[in-house]
Scaffold this active site. Structure first.
Site, PDB file in Angstrom:
ATOM      1  N   HIS A   1     -42.604  39.347 -25.307  1.00  0.00           N
ATOM      2  CA  HIS A   1     -42.266  40.558 -25.976  1.00  0.00           C
ATOM      3  C   HIS A   1     -42.775  42.023 -25.246  1.00  0.00           C
ATOM      4  CE1 HIS A   1     -46.188  40.088 -27.812  1.00  0.00           C
ATOM      5  NE2 HIS A   1     -46.568  41.502 -27.160  1.00  0.00           N
TER       6      HIS A   1
HETATM    7  P1  TYD Z   1     -47.463  38.015 -31.587  1.00  0.00           P
HETATM    8  O1  TYD Z   1     -47.910  39.232 -31.363  1.00  0.00           O
HETATM    9  O2  TYD Z   1     -46.153  37.606 -31.856  1.00  0.00           O
HETATM   10  O3  TYD Z   1     -48.445  36.978 -30.673  1.00  0.00           O
HETATM   11  P2  TYD Z   1     -47.682  36.472 -29.426  1.00  0.00           P
HETATM   12  O4  TYD Z   1     -46.802  36.987 -28.948  1.00  0.00           O
HETATM   13  O5  TYD Z   1     -48.800  36.181 -28.686  1.00  0.00           O
HETATM   14  O6  TYD Z   1     -47.279  34.983 -29.776  1.00  0.00           O
HETATM   15  O7  TYD Z   1     -48.460  37.801 -33.177  1.00  0.00           O
HETATM   16  C1  TYD Z   1     -48.415  36.621 -33.870  1.00  0.00           C
HETATM   17  C2  TYD Z   1     -48.456  36.848 -35.211  1.00  0.00           C
HETATM   18  O8  TYD Z   1     -49.547  37.402 -35.599  1.00  0.00           O
HETATM   19  C3  TYD Z   1     -47.497  37.719 -35.608  1.00  0.00           C
HETATM   20  O9  TYD Z   1     -47.178  37.285 -36.913  1.00  0.00           O
HETATM   21  C4  TYD Z   1     -47.950  39.037 -35.915  1.00  0.00           C
HETATM   22  C5  TYD Z   1     -49.581  38.783 -36.133  1.00  0.00           C
HETATM   23  N1  TYD Z   1     -50.589  39.582 -35.477  1.00  0.00           N
HETATM   24  C6  TYD Z   1     -51.317  40.522 -36.533  1.00  0.00           C
HETATM   25  O10 TYD Z   1     -51.030  40.369 -37.613  1.00  0.00           O
HETATM   26  N2  TYD Z   1     -52.230  41.596 -35.820  1.00  0.00           N
HETATM   27  C7  TYD Z   1     -52.322  41.587 -34.664  1.00  0.00           C
HETATM   28  O11 TYD Z   1     -53.083  42.526 -34.280  1.00  0.00           O
HETATM   29  C8  TYD Z   1     -51.504  40.784 -33.717  1.00  0.00           C
HETATM   30  C9  TYD Z   1     -51.635  40.841 -32.221  1.00  0.00           C
HETATM   31  C10 TYD Z   1     -50.679  39.805 -34.398  1.00  0.00           C
END
Ligand code: TYD
Length: 142
Positions: A54
């Site tokens: 992302h």
């Molecule tokens: P995401 O940022 O999509 O992680 P990655 O891209 O590393 O796989 O986050 C995964 C899940 O966690 C998503 O449902 C959003 C949640 N999240 C939070 O609630 N708070 C946060 O600070 C972060 C980074 C993610």
């Protein structure tokens, strides 16, 4: 400002080395690119997993491997580059509007992220095509 691969820089943090182990403090200081609003960490990542495909519209971040190693692929829509992170006293600064993916986690690794904003799903660009369109728009406006 249009952000490019070359705007992603390795940031060296202070390392206080003692025979009994190292310590790295992170605090607001000259040279740190933003005020930290949030810290999160990834752990118990199964070896070989890919995460984090992302970009962010506004958020800036510093990504640190505090344990083990992983690769950060960064992409500005024109160029891609891979940084291997494997030490706790430096991190990769990633400004806004850079697509990033985390890959090749070693088992037991821990990825610490220092972020300039609190969590806001509206700040995410999770679709690569959407990212490219947004980036193109940013280029046109700048
Ligand atoms: P995401 O940022 O999509 O992680 P990655 O891209 O590393 O796989 O986050 C995964 C899940 O966690 C998503 O449902 C959003 C949640 N999240 C939070 O609630 N708070 C946060 O600070 C972060 C980074 C993610």
């Amino acid at each position: 400002m249009i952000t490019r691969i070359d705007d992603c820089k390795i940031i060296y943090l202070n390392r206080i080395a003692r025979p009994e182990g190292n310590l790295t403090p992170v605090e607001r200081a000259n040279g740190f690119p933003f005020d930290i609003a949030r810290i999160y960490y990834l752990y118990d990542v199964p070896g070989g997993t890919d995460r984090g495909g992302h970009a962010h519209r506004v958020l800036e971040q510093v990504i640190i491997s505090v344990m083990g190693s992983f690769d950060v692929i960064i992409d500005d829509g024109w160029q891609r580059k891979v940084h291997n992170l494997n030490r706790a006293h430096y991190g990769l600064y990633v400004p806004k509007l850079i697509w990033r993916e985390l890959t090749n986690f070693s088992s037991g690794s821990v990825c610490l992220v220092l972020a300039s904003l609190r969590y806001d799903e509206n700040d995410y660009l999770r679709n690569y095509e959407e990212f490219l369109r947004y980036k193109e728009n940013d280029r046109t406006i700048s």
